[in-house]
Design an enzyme around this catalytic site. Structure first.
Site, PDB file in Angstrom:
ATOM      1  N   LYS A   1       0.394  27.132  -5.035  1.00 33.41           N
ATOM      2  CA  LYS A   1       0.648  28.383  -5.776  1.00 33.41           C
ATOM      3  C   LYS A   1      -0.618  28.852  -6.504  1.00 33.41           C
ATOM      4  CE  LYS A   1       4.044  26.716  -8.352  1.00 33.41           C
ATOM      5  NZ  LYS A   1       4.173  25.326  -7.881  1.00 33.41           N
TER       6      LYS A   1
ATOM      7  N   ARG B   1      11.077  28.634 -13.924  1.00 31.74           N
ATOM      8  CA  ARG B   1      11.311  27.309 -13.346  1.00 31.74           C
ATOM      9  C   ARG B   1      12.743  26.841 -13.587  1.00 31.74           C
ATOM     10  NH1 ARG B   1       5.557  25.331 -13.572  1.00 31.74           N
ATOM     11  NH2 ARG B   1       5.436  23.192 -12.892  1.00 31.74           N
TER      12      ARG B   1
ATOM     13  N   ARG C   1      -5.850  15.590  -5.811  1.00 33.13           N
ATOM     14  CA  ARG C   1      -6.252  16.917  -6.267  1.00 33.13           C
ATOM     15  C   ARG C   1      -7.246  16.854  -7.430  1.00 33.13           C
ATOM     16  NH1 ARG C   1      -1.930  21.508  -7.954  1.00 33.13           N
ATOM     17  NH2 ARG C   1      -1.527  20.274  -9.806  1.00 33.13           N
TER      18      ARG C   1
ATOM     19  N   ARG D   1      -6.009  15.952 -13.027  1.00 31.57           N
ATOM     20  CA  ARG D   1      -5.018  16.279 -14.059  1.00 31.57           C
ATOM     21  C   ARG D   1      -4.217  15.047 -14.437  1.00 31.57           C
ATOM     22  NH1 ARG D   1      -1.758  21.696 -12.577  1.00 31.57           N
ATOM     23  NH2 ARG D   1      -0.077  20.384 -13.309  1.00 31.57           N
TER      24      ARG D   1
ATOM     25  N   ARG E   1       7.966  15.079 -11.489  1.00 35.31           N
ATOM     26  CA  ARG E   1       7.831  16.539 -11.330  1.00 35.31           C
ATOM     27  C   ARG E   1       8.591  17.021 -10.099  1.00 35.31           C
ATOM     28  NH1 ARG E   1       1.615  17.065 -11.176  1.00 35.31           N
ATOM     29  NH2 ARG E   1       1.915  19.303 -11.006  1.00 35.31           N
TER      30      ARG E   1
END
Ligand code: AMP
Length: 221
Positions: free
Chosen positions: A20, A95, A133, A166, A177
């Site tokens: 996203k 969300r 990531r 992160r 998550r």
């Protein structure tokens, strides 16, 4: 949907790691409208040690959701700013059903229509993507240690800042998550289908192909 006055309220939807943020950056450049990432706003608040940041910290670090009232108030204030007059891209909001209803009520007040585009990616790919990531804390550009490494090694190849992993991109938090996504966020697909404003693109393709699919959906509306 693109409104009569040409304004585009685009909601990018999908699991964590769907791409996203990456897509939002490209669409933002192409259409010259801002990206509003609630995750980025919280990370900024955390960095600046604001009250909001301190409150959000524990939710974020455990992979849970920050309470609806806090997120929605923040988004309401942000989309009312002048730079959103021609449109905006929401990345990571709404969300929950409650957030979606809140946002819809804001749109109903102004007669605005939104377009929701879901980026579809399987769980196994989400885990693979998030685990490697790297994010630029300054400009937000994202990389992957294996699939899309930075040309500047440990630094961002766009702005030169040292890339970070992160805190919530660790195996345990990623699992949480994903669970939150399936239980709380995924039902929004039905909500937006019900409004007749939902389209989906295949998020397993190459970044540029996904971008083209998204732009085609936007043009078709
Ligand atoms: P993201 O960068 O979108 O993955 O968001 C990082 C974290 O910020 C999430 O795991 C949540 O803890 C929090 N967050 C971001 N957006 C929202 C939202 N719309 N509702 C609740 N919490 C959020």
């Amino acid at each position: 949907m693109v409104n009569k006055d040409g304004k585009l309220a685009l909601l990018l939807f999908g699991p964590p790691g769907a791409g996203k943020g990456t897509q939002a950056r490209q669409i933002s450049v192409a259409l010259e409208i801002p990206t509003i990432s609630t995750g980025d706003m919280f990370r900024e608040a955390l960095k600046n040690q604001t009250e909001l940041g301190k409150t959000a910290k524990s939710y974020m670090e455990s992979g849970g959701l920050v309470p609806d009232e806090l997120v929605s108030a923040m988004v309401k204030e942000r989309i009312a700013r002048a730079d959103c007059a021609r449109g905006f891209i929401l990345d990571g909001y709404p969300r929950t059903i409650s957030q979606a209803e809140y946002l819809q009520a804001l749109f109903d007040e102004t007669g605005e229509k939104s377009l929701t585009i879901g980026i579809q990616v399987d769980d196994e790919h989400v885990i693979e993507r998030l685990a490697g990531r790297l994010t630029c804390p300054k400009c937000g550009k994202m990389f992957h240690q294996k699939f899309t490494p930075s040309k500047a090694g440990e630094n961002c190849d766009e702005c030169g800042t040292k890339l970070i992993l992160r805190k919530d991109d660790t195996a345990e938090v990623i699992r949480e998550r994903l669970q939150v996504y399936h239980k709380t966020t995924k039902p929004l697909i039905q909500y937006y289908k019900g409004l007749g404003s939902y389209a989906e693109v295949d998020g397993e393709k190459a970044v540029d192909e996904i971008f083209n699919s998204i732009m085609n959906v936007i043009k078709a509306h």
